[in-house]
Each structure stands twice: as C-alpha cells, then as structure tokens.
Design an enzyme around this catalytic site. Structure first.
Site, short mmCIF file in Angstrom:
data_model
loop_
_atom_site.label_atom_id
_atom_site.label_comp_id
_atom_site.label_asym_id
_atom_site.label_seq_id
_atom_site.Cartn_x
_atom_site.Cartn_y
_atom_site.Cartn_z
N HIS A 188 22.69 -39.02 -3.94
CA HIS A 188 24.14 -39.13 -3.73
C HIS A 188 24.73 -40.34 -4.45
O HIS A 188 25.95 -40.49 -4.51
CB HIS A 188 24.46 -39.17 -2.23
CG HIS A 188 24.23 -40.49 -1.56
ND1 HIS A 188 23.06 -40.82 -0.92
CD2 HIS A 188 25.04 -41.58 -1.42
CE1 HIS A 188 23.15 -42.03 -0.42
NE2 HIS A 188 24.34 -42.53 -0.71
N GLU A 208 18.90 -59.38 -10.62
CA GLU A 208 20.07 -59.96 -9.95
C GLU A 208 19.67 -60.63 -8.64
O GLU A 208 18.69 -60.24 -7.99
CB GLU A 208 21.10 -58.86 -9.68
CG GLU A 208 22.39 -59.31 -9.03
CD GLU A 208 23.16 -60.31 -9.88
OE1 GLU A 208 22.83 -61.53 -9.78
OE2 GLU A 208 24.07 -59.91 -10.62
N ASP A 210 22.36 -63.51 -7.02
CA ASP A 210 23.69 -63.89 -6.55
C ASP A 210 24.71 -63.30 -7.50
O ASP A 210 24.75 -63.63 -8.69
CB ASP A 210 23.81 -65.42 -6.52
CG ASP A 210 25.11 -65.89 -5.88
OD1 ASP A 210 26.08 -65.11 -5.83
OD2 ASP A 210 25.16 -67.06 -5.46
N LYS A 213 26.95 -65.52 -9.88
CA LYS A 213 26.40 -66.43 -10.88
C LYS A 213 25.68 -65.66 -11.98
O LYS A 213 25.04 -64.64 -11.72
CB LYS A 213 25.43 -67.42 -10.23
CG LYS A 213 26.07 -68.31 -9.16
CD LYS A 213 25.03 -69.18 -8.48
CE LYS A 213 25.64 -70.04 -7.38
NZ LYS A 213 24.59 -70.83 -6.67
N ASP A 216 20.91 -67.78 -11.58
CA ASP A 216 20.80 -68.19 -10.18
C ASP A 216 19.77 -69.30 -10.04
O ASP A 216 18.67 -69.21 -10.58
CB ASP A 216 20.38 -67.00 -9.31
CG ASP A 216 21.31 -65.81 -9.48
OD1 ASP A 216 22.53 -66.03 -9.49
OD2 ASP A 216 20.82 -64.69 -9.61
N ASP A 250 17.41 -36.30 -0.76
CA ASP A 250 18.38 -37.25 -1.33
C ASP A 250 17.63 -38.29 -2.16
O ASP A 250 17.43 -39.43 -1.75
CB ASP A 250 19.16 -37.91 -0.20
CG ASP A 250 20.32 -38.77 -0.70
OD1 ASP A 250 20.65 -38.68 -1.90
OD2 ASP A 250 20.88 -39.54 0.11
N SER A 347 23.05 -47.91 -0.25
CA SER A 347 22.52 -46.59 -0.57
C SER A 347 21.66 -46.63 -1.83
O SER A 347 22.00 -47.29 -2.81
CB SER A 347 23.67 -45.59 -0.78
OG SER A 347 24.27 -45.25 0.44
#
Length: 395
Positions: A188, A208, A210, A213, A216, A250, A347
C-alpha cells in the site's frame, strides 16, 4: 629528582601502553596468516567481500571466522589481511554442461552454473545475504531521548520519497534494504490510494537518522550524508488487493536503479530464511522503528524505536473481526498497549527481532488508529513470503 622520577614513570607507562597496542593489533586469520585486528570498515579486502550482492557459504563463514577481539576503530573487528576466503579449501560442485569433473592434484573441482530465475538472473536465494553480512547490531551508545535510536541503529531502514502533482516532495512510508539492490516495503506504500493522496514514488532515501540535518552527529560521532537513490521497478505481490479492507499480502519490492555502496550506516537486514527461521512466541518483544507520528508531533525528525509484544493471533483475529477485517496466518499482530504502537508514516517499515543478527519479521501494514489499548498493530509476516521474494529478485 622528583621530576626525573616522574619522567621515567611516564616513559614506563608509554612503553607498557605501546606493548598493549601491539598485543591487541596482532592476530591470525582463519588461514593462520598474520594480520591486524581492526574495524571491518577499515579492512578493504573483507569490506569488498561484504559489499558483494551475494556471498558463497565459504565467504560467509570466512567473514564470521575472521572476527577478533580488542581491535581498533568501530566494531565489528576483523583480522585483516589480503585474504578474502579460505585457502586450499576442498570444494565439490556439479556441472550443468558436460557433467565431467576435472581432477587437479588431490582436489576435485568442477564448473557450475547457478540456477536462474524467470528473468535469467541468478536465483533469488543466492542474492539474499546471511549473517554476518546482514543485520548488524549498533555499536554506539544509545541516545534513547524518549525512544530515539542510536546513530547506527537499524541501518537498513529506508524512507520513501514521493512527489505530488504540484511538485512537492513528501517523506511518508518506510522500507528495509534486503540486499544492495532491493527495498522491501508494504504494497500500500507503492500502489493504490497513496498515489492520489500523497503522490508518486520518486526516490528512496538511505542512511537517514535526523530529517533536519544533512550530516547527523551524536556525541562527536557523525554519519555520512544521506543517500538518495532512484528506482527502476516496483514489484507488488500479485495477490494484493489495493481496495481490500483486510490488507492481505501487503508486501512489495522496490528495485533500485543502481547497486548501493554499503558502509557502516547502510547495511541490509537479514530475512527469516528457512535455514535460520525460528518460531515467534506470544508476548515475545519485537522492535518496530520509523519516523512516524508520535504523541507530540505528526512526524518525528529522529528515527524512533519501540519494543512491542507479539499478540495472540486468535485474540487479534477476534478483535479485528469486530471491524469486519479478516486477519490471517500470513499476518502478524504486535502491540496493543496504550500509546505504544507504530503509526502514520511508519507503514512499510520493519518489525524486527535480534538473535545472532537483526531479522526482519514483519512489515508495518495497518491498525485501528494508533496506540489504542487492546488493539495490536497488524504486520505482514515476512517468513510467509520468502519464496515470493526469492523468485522476484534478480542480480
């Protein structure tokens, strides 16, 4: 006189420290060759092995057996030499062409072709990493400002970047890197209502921590700039119904348009393959992570983690049946405690368990709002889809 004694004392301490340093550095690798015990990420020969799209069983064992203690730099430590595999190890394989083996000295070797999938690439089973080439644990001090993760926690996590019709970019769903070419997420998150309500999938963001920034830093340790990668294919499970209430099947794969260069902040997670799978028990604590809604904000800027207990499947099915939702065995329920739940924006993200490494047990699918007492979240059970994943991916 006092000054001279202090100087001699300092020299003695320095000498002892130097001897300790050398003692810690020296090691023997699995081939009994002398090497230095240093960070895996500072050892080009073994790091290159780790970054391969697929590893042989010997290469995985060699990585595992190369680990050492009291090294320098960031864990894990390895005995670093130029070796990348076992020396003089006898291997026997079968040929798919002539069926003949060639005897060389005392070691029997043959040529072999790996089985191919429907698209002519290597079979998916050989493309999925096994521990220790996946699912590394954090080696940094936890921040846990609330539920903040450590800087190097869950380094397989991806953020999906969407572009709306007016050109605006939105970070919404999550996902997990399962090798250097594929992201596993929820169906989905890539098809259905999200395309009109949020936008079209545009890029995938890796490394990733933060969101505010570019680089980080936590307690003087900094990661590398975020990596944004395009994609060339989205593969939705063929039985997923975007209009169904139950969200059965899903699950989806995103094939990146270029292989990702792995580093200490971008690594794949392990999948619960048949050879390493273990039953999940009721009330067992699993970990969910993401940048989704918290009690205070619509979206957390810092990657969050939360321990959630596995819910009894019968209880979960009965609970959701009151909402006319049919929960089946290929779904996994966890949570159900007040204010402790995955939520909007999580999700597609991972539900994980740590054994010898971190394993992806579930994909965040849906729930009855967020953090309601007695209402667990529903996750796609990854172990039920290993065959599909292996059949869908290619080199």
């Amino acid at each position: 006189m006092i000054s001279t004694q202090r100087s001699l004392g300092f020299l003695l301490i320095a000498a002892l420290l130097q001897r300790t340093v050398y003692a810690q550095q020296n090691c023997r690798n699995p081939n009994q060759n002398a090497g230095l015990c240093i960070s895996l990420y500072d050892c080009p020969s073994l790091l290159n092995v780790l970054q391969q799209i697929s590893l042989t069983s010997d290469e995985r064992l060699f990585l595992r057996d190369s680990q050492c203690e009291n090294g320098f730099g960031r864990r894990p430590f390895v005995c670093c030499t130029r070796d990348t595999n076992y020396a003089n190890r006898q291997t026997t394989t079968t040929t798919t062409t002539t069926g003949r083996s060639v005897e060389v000295g005392t070691t029997t070797t043959t040529t072999t072709r790996r089985p191919t999938n429907r698209e002519g690439g290597q079979s998916g089973g050989s493309l999925l990493p096994r521990a220790p080439a996946c699912g590394p644990n954090s080696f940094l001090d936890r921040v846990y400002n609330g539920n903040d993760t450590a800087l190097d926690d869950f380094v397989w996590m991806a953020l999906l970047d969407y572009r709306s019709r007016d050109g605006q970019r939105h970070l919404n769903c999550g996902g997990s890197l399962i090798n250097n070419r594929y992201i596993l997420t929820a169906a989905h998150c890539v098809t259905g209502a999200i395309e009109t309500e949020v936008g079209q999938l545009y890029r995938v963001r890796l490394g990733e921590y933060d969101l505010n920034k570019e680089v980080d830093c936590v307690k003087g340790v900094c990661n590398k700039p975020v990596l944004e990668v395009g994609f060339e294919e989205v593969i939705v499970h063929p039985q997923y119904d975007a209009n169904g209430r139950d969200r059965h099947h899903d699950i989806a794969l995103i094939r990146l348009n270029t292989p990702v260069e792995l580093n200490e902040y971008i690594q794949p997670v392990c999948l619960p393959l048949a050879s390493v799978r273990a039953a999940i028990n009721n009330k067992e604590l699993l970990v969910v992570s993401g940048w989704g809604r918290t009690l205070l904000t619509r979206q957390s800027n810092i990657k969050q983690r939360l321990d959630v207990p596995v819910a009894d499947p019968n209880y979960c099915a009965e609970k959701f049946a009151t909402r006319r939702i049919n929960v089946i065995s290929s779904q996994l329920c966890a949570g159900g405690e007040f204010s402790r739940d995955s939520c909007d924006g999580d999700s597609g993200g991972p539900l994980m368990r740590y054994r010898d490494a971190w394993y992806l047990e579930g994909v965040v699918s849906f729930g009855n709002r967020c953090g309601l007492e007695g209402w667990p979240g529903v996750y796609t059970r990854v172990s039920e889809y290993i065959d599909w994943i292996e059949g869908a991916i290619r080199a």
